[in-house]
Design a protein around this motif. Structure first.
Motif, short mmCIF file in Angstrom:
data_model
loop_
_atom_site.label_atom_id
_atom_site.label_comp_id
_atom_site.label_asym_id
_atom_site.label_seq_id
_atom_site.Cartn_x
_atom_site.Cartn_y
_atom_site.Cartn_z
N PHE A 249 -57.69 213.90 -19.27
CA PHE A 249 -58.26 213.51 -17.97
C PHE A 249 -58.68 214.77 -17.29
O PHE A 249 -58.01 215.94 -17.25
CB PHE A 249 -57.52 212.92 -16.74
CG PHE A 249 -57.11 211.74 -17.24
CD1 PHE A 249 -58.07 210.54 -16.79
CD2 PHE A 249 -56.09 211.06 -17.64
CE1 PHE A 249 -57.75 209.20 -17.15
CE2 PHE A 249 -55.73 209.99 -18.08
CZ PHE A 249 -56.46 208.92 -17.78
N ILE A 250 -60.21 214.81 -16.93
CA ILE A 250 -60.83 216.25 -16.49
C ILE A 250 -61.51 215.94 -15.07
O ILE A 250 -61.96 215.09 -14.79
CB ILE A 250 -61.99 216.51 -17.41
CG1 ILE A 250 -61.39 216.64 -19.01
CG2 ILE A 250 -62.90 217.70 -17.01
CD1 ILE A 250 -62.60 216.76 -19.83
N GLU B 195 -64.73 206.12 -22.79
CA GLU B 195 -64.13 207.06 -22.02
C GLU B 195 -63.70 206.39 -20.70
O GLU B 195 -64.38 205.49 -20.20
CB GLU B 195 -65.10 208.04 -21.95
CG GLU B 195 -65.31 208.91 -23.28
CD GLU B 195 -66.15 210.12 -23.06
OE1 GLU B 195 -66.21 210.99 -23.79
OE2 GLU B 195 -67.21 209.98 -22.21
N LEU B 196 -62.54 207.04 -19.86
CA LEU B 196 -61.98 206.40 -19.01
C LEU B 196 -62.46 207.11 -17.47
O LEU B 196 -63.09 208.45 -17.62
CB LEU B 196 -60.40 206.65 -18.80
CG LEU B 196 -59.62 205.79 -19.84
CD1 LEU B 196 -60.09 206.35 -21.29
CD2 LEU B 196 -58.14 205.72 -19.72
N VAL B 197 -62.76 206.41 -16.36
CA VAL B 197 -62.81 207.08 -15.14
C VAL B 197 -61.66 206.78 -14.10
O VAL B 197 -60.98 205.65 -14.35
CB VAL B 197 -64.12 206.50 -14.50
CG1 VAL B 197 -65.42 206.98 -15.45
CG2 VAL B 197 -64.26 205.25 -14.23
N CYS B 198 -61.42 207.56 -13.11
CA CYS B 198 -60.39 207.56 -12.46
C CYS B 198 -60.39 208.02 -10.91
O CYS B 198 -61.40 209.17 -10.85
CB CYS B 198 -59.07 208.10 -12.87
SG CYS B 198 -57.55 207.95 -12.09
N TYR C 180 -62.02 212.35 -13.88
CA TYR C 180 -61.49 211.66 -12.32
C TYR C 180 -62.20 212.55 -11.14
O TYR C 180 -62.93 213.52 -11.30
CB TYR C 180 -59.99 212.26 -12.15
CG TYR C 180 -59.43 213.39 -12.14
CD1 TYR C 180 -59.49 214.12 -10.84
CD2 TYR C 180 -59.06 214.14 -13.37
CE1 TYR C 180 -58.75 215.32 -10.80
CE2 TYR C 180 -58.34 215.42 -13.24
CZ TYR C 180 -58.33 215.92 -12.03
OH TYR C 180 -57.85 217.24 -11.93
N HIS C 181 -62.34 211.72 -9.93
CA HIS C 181 -63.24 212.30 -8.78
C HIS C 181 -61.98 212.43 -7.62
O HIS C 181 -60.97 211.54 -7.46
CB HIS C 181 -63.84 211.32 -8.39
CG HIS C 181 -64.51 211.65 -6.88
ND1 HIS C 181 -65.34 212.62 -6.84
CD2 HIS C 181 -64.18 210.93 -6.00
CE1 HIS C 181 -65.50 212.53 -5.31
NE2 HIS C 181 -64.93 211.57 -4.84
N TYR C 182 -61.76 213.86 -6.94
CA TYR C 182 -61.08 214.00 -5.80
C TYR C 182 -61.74 213.48 -4.80
O TYR C 182 -62.61 214.28 -4.46
CB TYR C 182 -60.52 215.14 -5.86
CG TYR C 182 -59.27 215.43 -4.71
CD1 TYR C 182 -58.09 215.33 -5.32
CD2 TYR C 182 -59.95 215.88 -3.57
CE1 TYR C 182 -57.13 215.57 -4.30
CE2 TYR C 182 -58.87 216.12 -2.60
CZ TYR C 182 -57.48 216.00 -2.78
OH TYR C 182 -56.42 216.11 -1.82
#
Length: 285
Positions: free
Chosen positions: A25-26, A82-85, A56-58
């Protein structure tokens, strides 16, 4: 038995060691202004080493979740599989004074909005057990839950929720993660299951495929048929029965255009049975 992964941010190198890893995860963005300066290099490195990739997004939860999500998606642009989080935590200065009810509402809105934007991608939630047990009253995580604990063995996060990923350690200066699935291939298959089924070609129409691939250097009646069909579909090509570089370039363009419209073709400039069928069966767009 599960598989191992890591999550990377600008604290890691552009090319972390991927030995023994199945996924990464990046961190891509934070709030409305920050972008991880290494994220594209880390993405390319993960892809090149066969890892399943997630982004991912913070959040800065005083902002609009939709605006932050739009910025994140415009930068990340995940591919199929691809995943998003959402990295849902808020111990920093930007979030410390945001009411917990607002933080919960942000999470709900971000996940639902991103899923609406990416209906064919896995969309999930990262949080630690403090947020999971004290702030998250709905237990809504969309497609998957990535739970973080401290001091617990990999795969034993100590919660009753249906988690998929477990962040269990930060040894070696990088967060260590575990996935409950059994292999990289199984994780990839799970992620790809969110993609739409490929469009099935209509029953065969037009002339029968000649039984031999047509490529640069081919000549004759079948090449002329291909050129005429391309011309009839609106492509600029000379109908002379000679499969030269210009004909190949048009075939490649047709193959790419077909893939973009749900007819997956290899853009190799070769007219095999799949490209031949698409020439006569794919609706003219």
């Amino acid at each position: 038995m599960g598989i191992n992964g890591q999550d990377w941010a600008s604290y890691q190198s552009a090319a972390p060691n991927t030995a023994g890893l199945s996924f990464a995860f990046i961190k891509v963005t934070q709030g409305m202004t920050y972008t991880n300066p290494l994220w594209t290099q880390q993405r390319d490195h993960a892809r090149a080493n066969g890892l399943v990739v997630g982004y991912y997004h913070y959040p800065e939860m005083g902002n609009s979740p939709q605006q932050e999500a739009d910025r994140f998606l415009s930068i990340a642009q995940p591919q199929s599989g691809e995943l998003v989080c959402l990295d849902w935590e808020g111990y920093d200065a930007e979030n410390a004074n945001v009411p917990k009810a607002t933080q919960l509402a942000y999470k709900e809105a971000w996940l639902r909005y991103v899923k609406g934007r990416l209906p064919h991608s896995p969309v999930g939630l990262y949080c630690n057990t403090d947020y999971w047990t004290t702030i998250d009253t709905t237990k809504y995580f969309q497609d998957y839950l990535w739970i973080a604990t401290s001091g617990r063995p990999a795969g034993q996060p100590g919660i009753s929720g249906a988690w998929m990923f477990h962040q269990y350690s930060d040894s070696g200066g990088v967060d260590q993660d575990y996935c409950r699935l059994g292999s990289t291939a199984e994780l990839h298959t799970w992620a790809m299951n969110f993609a739409p089924a490929p469009v099935q070609p209509a029953p065969a129409q037009g002339p029968k495929w000649p039984g031999v691939d047509l490529a640069q250097g081919s000549t004759g009646t079948y090449v002329r048929e291909v050129q005429q069909r391309l011309h009839d579909r609106g492509w600029t090509v000379t109908v002379d029965g000679v499969f030269g570089p210009k004909t190949k370039a048009v075939v490649v363009a047709f193959q790419k255009d077909s893939s973009a419209h749900g007819w997956p073709l290899t853009a190799d400039g070769i007219v095999g049975p799949a490209t031949w069928a698409a020439l006569w069966n794919r609706p003219v767009s």
